[in-house]
Write a protein that holds these residues in place. Sequence first.
Motif, PDB file in Angstrom:
ATOM      1  N   LEU A 349       1.024  -1.093   0.006  1.00 45.34           N
ATOM      2  CA  LEU A 349       0.024  -0.018  -0.172  1.00 45.34           C
ATOM      3  C   LEU A 349       1.046   1.281   0.142  1.00 45.34           C
ATOM      4  CD1 LEU A 349      -2.723  -1.250   2.649  1.00 45.34           C
ATOM      5  CD2 LEU A 349      -2.705  -1.279   0.253  1.00 45.34           C
ATOM      6  N   ASP A 350       0.998   2.278  -1.250  1.00 45.13           N
ATOM      7  CA  ASP A 350       1.714   3.311  -1.307  1.00 45.13           C
ATOM      8  C   ASP A 350       0.796   4.526  -1.643  1.00 45.13           C
ATOM      9  OD1 ASP A 350       3.620   4.715  -1.749  1.00 45.13           O
ATOM     10  OD2 ASP A 350       4.612   3.564  -3.610  1.00 45.13           O
ATOM     11  N   TRP A 351       1.034   5.464  -0.480  1.00 45.03           N
ATOM     12  CA  TRP A 351       0.368   6.537  -0.772  1.00 45.03           C
ATOM     13  C   TRP A 351       0.988   7.819  -1.396  1.00 45.03           C
ATOM     14  CZ3 TRP A 351      -1.197   3.276   2.957  1.00 45.03           C
ATOM     15  CH2 TRP A 351      -2.629   3.055   3.115  1.00 45.03           C
ATOM     16  N   THR A 352       2.381   7.171  -1.548  1.00 45.81           N
ATOM     17  CA  THR A 352       3.254   8.220  -2.294  1.00 45.81           C
ATOM     18  C   THR A 352       2.958   8.008  -3.701  1.00 45.81           C
ATOM     19  OG1 THR A 352       5.293   6.923  -2.361  1.00 45.81           O
ATOM     20  CG2 THR A 352       4.915   7.947  -0.426  1.00 45.81           C
ATOM     21  N   ALA A 353       2.440   6.828  -4.108  1.00 49.05           N
ATOM     22  CA  ALA A 353       2.412   6.636  -5.780  1.00 49.05           C
ATOM     23  C   ALA A 353       1.219   7.040  -6.380  1.00 49.05           C
ATOM     24  CB  ALA A 353       2.842   5.190  -5.868  1.00 49.05           C
ATOM     25  N   GLY A 354       0.251   7.517  -5.786  1.00 48.66           N
ATOM     26  CA  GLY A 354      -1.130   7.966  -6.387  1.00 48.66           C
ATOM     27  C   GLY A 354      -2.035   6.734  -6.555  1.00 48.66           C
ATOM     28  N   PRO A 355      -3.067   6.983  -7.281  1.00 49.97           N
ATOM     29  CA  PRO A 355      -3.042   7.713  -8.543  1.00 49.97           C
ATOM     30  C   PRO A 355      -3.367   9.346  -8.524  1.00 49.97           C
ATOM     31  CG  PRO A 355      -5.090   6.220  -8.286  1.00 49.97           C
ATOM     32  CD  PRO A 355      -4.205   5.856  -7.447  1.00 49.97           C
ATOM     33  N   VAL A 356      -3.908   9.343  -7.228  1.00 49.14           N
ATOM     34  CA  VAL A 356      -4.204  10.955  -6.761  1.00 49.14           C
ATOM     35  C   VAL A 356      -3.816  11.078  -5.445  1.00 49.14           C
ATOM     36  CG1 VAL A 356      -5.907  11.364  -8.557  1.00 49.14           C
ATOM     37  CG2 VAL A 356      -6.762  10.208  -6.308  1.00 49.14           C
ATOM     38  N   PRO A 357      -3.744  12.306  -4.843  1.00 50.66           N
ATOM     39  CA  PRO A 357      -3.458  12.208  -3.418  1.00 50.66           C
ATOM     40  C   PRO A 357      -4.368  11.653  -2.693  1.00 50.66           C
ATOM     41  CG  PRO A 357      -3.121  14.397  -4.345  1.00 50.66           C
ATOM     42  CD  PRO A 357      -3.531  13.524  -5.486  1.00 50.66           C
ATOM     43  N   ASN A 358      -3.882  11.027  -1.430  1.00 52.52           N
ATOM     44  CA  ASN A 358      -4.806  10.403  -0.210  1.00 52.52           C
ATOM     45  C   ASN A 358      -5.261   8.788  -0.718  1.00 52.52           C
ATOM     46  OD1 ASN A 358      -5.500  13.552  -0.357  1.00 52.52           O
ATOM     47  ND2 ASN A 358      -6.061  12.687   1.513  1.00 52.52           N
ATOM     48  N   ILE A 359      -4.762   8.541  -1.817  1.00 57.74           N
ATOM     49  CA  ILE A 359      -5.114   7.158  -2.299  1.00 57.74           C
ATOM     50  C   ILE A 359      -3.830   6.124  -2.483  1.00 57.74           C
ATOM     51  CG2 ILE A 359      -6.423   5.892  -4.200  1.00 57.74           C
ATOM     52  CD1 ILE A 359      -8.172   7.649  -2.459  1.00 57.74           C
ATOM     53  N   ALA A 360      -4.239   4.939  -1.956  1.00 55.37           N
ATOM     54  CA  ALA A 360      -3.194   3.839  -2.372  1.00 55.37           C
ATOM     55  C   ALA A 360      -4.154   2.845  -2.900  1.00 55.37           C
ATOM     56  CB  ALA A 360      -2.573   3.423  -1.253  1.00 55.37           C
ATOM     57  N   THR A 361      -3.757   2.125  -3.919  1.00 55.71           N
ATOM     58  CA  THR A 361      -4.363   1.057  -4.636  1.00 55.71           C
ATOM     59  C   THR A 361      -4.155  -0.350  -4.623  1.00 55.71           C
ATOM     60  OG1 THR A 361      -2.920   1.153  -6.550  1.00 55.71           O
ATOM     61  CG2 THR A 361      -4.583   2.599  -6.704  1.00 55.71           C
ATOM     62  N   VAL A 362      -5.227  -1.140  -4.651  1.00 59.85           N
ATOM     63  CA  VAL A 362      -4.833  -2.819  -4.270  1.00 59.85           C
ATOM     64  C   VAL A 362      -5.357  -3.114  -5.728  1.00 59.85           C
ATOM     65  CG1 VAL A 362      -6.391  -4.514  -3.180  1.00 59.85           C
ATOM     66  CG2 VAL A 362      -5.983  -2.233  -1.783  1.00 59.85           C
ATOM     67  N   PRO A 363      -4.467  -4.087  -6.208  1.00 59.31           N
ATOM     68  CA  PRO A 363      -4.400  -4.725  -7.415  1.00 59.31           C
ATOM     69  C   PRO A 363      -5.620  -5.989  -7.102  1.00 59.31           C
ATOM     70  CG  PRO A 363      -2.657  -5.690  -6.025  1.00 59.31           C
ATOM     71  CD  PRO A 363      -3.005  -4.744  -5.388  1.00 59.31           C
ATOM     72  N   LEU A 364      -6.147  -6.162  -8.331  1.00 57.03           N
ATOM     73  CA  LEU A 364      -7.457  -7.105  -8.418  1.00 57.03           C
ATOM     74  C   LEU A 364      -6.748  -8.296  -9.245  1.00 57.03           C
ATOM     75  CD1 LEU A 364     -10.436  -4.789  -9.190  1.00 57.03           C
ATOM     76  CD2 LEU A 364      -9.729  -5.952  -7.135  1.00 57.03           C
ATOM     77  N   ALA A 365      -7.430  -9.371  -8.921  1.00 54.01           N
ATOM     78  CA  ALA A 365      -7.428 -10.849  -9.835  1.00 54.01           C
ATOM     79  C   ALA A 365      -8.867 -11.118 -10.122  1.00 54.01           C
ATOM     80  CB  ALA A 365      -6.880 -11.669  -9.055  1.00 54.01           C
ATOM     81  N   GLY A 366      -9.204 -12.010 -10.854  1.00 55.91           N
ATOM     82  CA  GLY A 366     -10.668 -12.139 -11.327  1.00 55.91           C
ATOM     83  C   GLY A 366     -10.853 -13.709 -10.494  1.00 55.91           C
ATOM     84  N   GLY A 367     -11.966 -13.926  -9.924  1.00 57.12           N
ATOM     85  CA  GLY A 367     -12.508 -14.925  -9.270  1.00 57.12           C
ATOM     86  C   GLY A 367     -13.917 -15.422  -9.875  1.00 57.12           C
ATOM     87  N   GLN A 368     -14.233 -16.465  -9.421  1.00 55.98           N
ATOM     88  CA  GLN A 368     -15.596 -17.134  -9.602  1.00 55.98           C
ATOM     89  C   GLN A 368     -15.918 -18.062  -8.487  1.00 55.98           C
ATOM     90  OE1 GLN A 368     -15.931 -19.797 -13.113  1.00 55.98           O
ATOM     91  NE2 GLN A 368     -17.980 -18.809 -13.748  1.00 55.98           N
ATOM     92  N   TRP A 369     -17.237 -17.899  -8.151  1.00 54.13           N
ATOM     93  CA  TRP A 369     -17.630 -18.576  -6.799  1.00 54.13           C
ATOM     94  C   TRP A 369     -18.278 -20.081  -7.757  1.00 54.13           C
ATOM     95  CZ3 TRP A 369     -16.906 -17.892  -2.294  1.00 54.13           C
ATOM     96  CH2 TRP A 369     -17.220 -16.551  -1.594  1.00 54.13           C
ATOM     97  N   GLN A 370     -17.505 -21.070  -7.321  1.00 50.58           N
ATOM     98  CA  GLN A 370     -17.510 -22.398  -7.874  1.00 50.58           C
ATOM     99  C   GLN A 370     -17.777 -23.403  -6.721  1.00 50.58           C
ATOM    100  OE1 GLN A 370     -14.155 -23.310 -10.150  1.00 50.58           O
ATOM    101  NE2 GLN A 370     -14.424 -21.656 -11.766  1.00 50.58           N
ATOM    102  N   ARG A 371     -18.555 -24.447  -6.926  1.00 51.78           N
ATOM    103  CA  ARG A 371     -18.619 -25.771  -6.187  1.00 51.78           C
ATOM    104  C   ARG A 371     -17.437 -26.017  -5.368  1.00 51.78           C
ATOM    105  NH1 ARG A 371     -23.134 -27.365  -3.448  1.00 51.78           N
ATOM    106  NH2 ARG A 371     -24.983 -27.550  -4.885  1.00 51.78           N
ATOM    107  N   GLY A 372     -17.203 -25.940  -4.255  1.00 51.21           N
ATOM    108  CA  GLY A 372     -16.115 -26.395  -3.354  1.00 51.21           C
ATOM    109  C   GLY A 372     -15.938 -27.884  -2.766  1.00 51.21           C
ATOM    110  N   ALA A 373     -14.837 -28.158  -2.351  1.00 48.55           N
ATOM    111  CA  ALA A 373     -14.417 -29.274  -1.787  1.00 48.55           C
ATOM    112  C   ALA A 373     -14.963 -29.098  -0.162  1.00 48.55           C
ATOM    113  CB  ALA A 373     -13.077 -29.916  -1.999  1.00 48.55           C
TER     114      ALA A 373
END
Length: 399
Positions: A349-373
């Motif tokens: 989490l990096d507030w020095t990098a933006g994308p705008v002041p006061n904000i740090a970004t969290v990266p995303l992956a793609g998931g799907q709700w599937q039947r589980g074990a």
Amino acid sequence: MSEFSDGRERVLTVGVAVARSGRLANLGDPLAFAMTLLGPKLATLGPSGYRIRLASRDSRSCAEGARQAVRELVRDENATIILTLAGTEVLPAVADACEAIGVPCLSSTFPWQVYYYGRGADDDRPFDWTYHFCWGLNDIADTFADLWEQVNGAPHTVGCLWNDGPQGEWSRHPRHGFAPAARARGHRLLEPAPYREPATGLDAHVTAFRDAEVGIVTSAATGQDLALFRARAAGSGWQPRLITCSRWLAYPPSVTSTGRQPAQADVATLAYWTPAHPYASSLDGMTAAELAEAYEQETGRQWLQPLGLAYALLEVAAHALTTADEPTDRRSVATALGKSRLETIAGVLDWTAGPVPNIATVPLAGGQWQRGARHDFELTVVTSGQVDGLPVGGDLTTV
């Protein structure tokens, strides 16, 4: 100054506005758990000569309750910093109250454009006291486009199931929204008139999508409205090959008592934190997998995505207090937040990098709700997206 002494020891208070009653009470569970887990640990991790204590107030799942929680935490608990998590009305109310009072606030799980521009800041006029970390609407669009493009390539015509409230308005926003980022990937968006929430009938959307031979639908619907849409679609003899939805899918679905499949079954969504994420706590090295296991062992419930971000809120608060030039001065703590770059259990989490002041970004992956074990349904990572080192746990399934 924002400290008090309980005898020989000076105390710095981290105030937490958390939903413990009302319709968002379940959203408060991960933050409440993180507080219980980390409270004793934080007491020993304050700056030299200080102990960190946690104090909380119930936001009551409403804007006025959120504002009252902030007032009480500042007035009665002398909080040095306020934390909060989630809620379309609650989170902005907490942040706005902190901005008005002049106390640092840190929040998460709210797309950063909605938090930033939606509360009145702009690129040249940031907030004074309020800080946030989350993904953006553009990140949601890119993640969903990654998923769409696994369905017979690209580009696609994608049906948009969007309401007339903030979720739909920001999805459509011509500059900062989901729509322009999705179109930039080459996809065409079919946007029927927005519906009023809670929906009473979505037949117009079903008809529009069916007539256009749409194979993919994207949404920011509640679970209730998504269930209605899927039921109406099935009743019409049509169903999309894939649904992507960014709202109300952080919590594990279960098969109903009548054996009916939940609305979230096989829906693809954001994977912003899972036990497989290659992250560890800055406080003690606890891994994402260990945190998820601790939650399940302690509560008897399935791990859930907001848990990682709730834990990270407390990590960052401790970091700001220990790196501030004067930890009892709220302005100094706010300045420390704005200078923070920290490897947390929710990632860097990096507030020095933006994308705008006061904000740090969290990266995303793609998931799907599937039947589980292990559980009825499990969030399976089907594309690693922006998350370096995240293993893919299964293939995307379509109708």
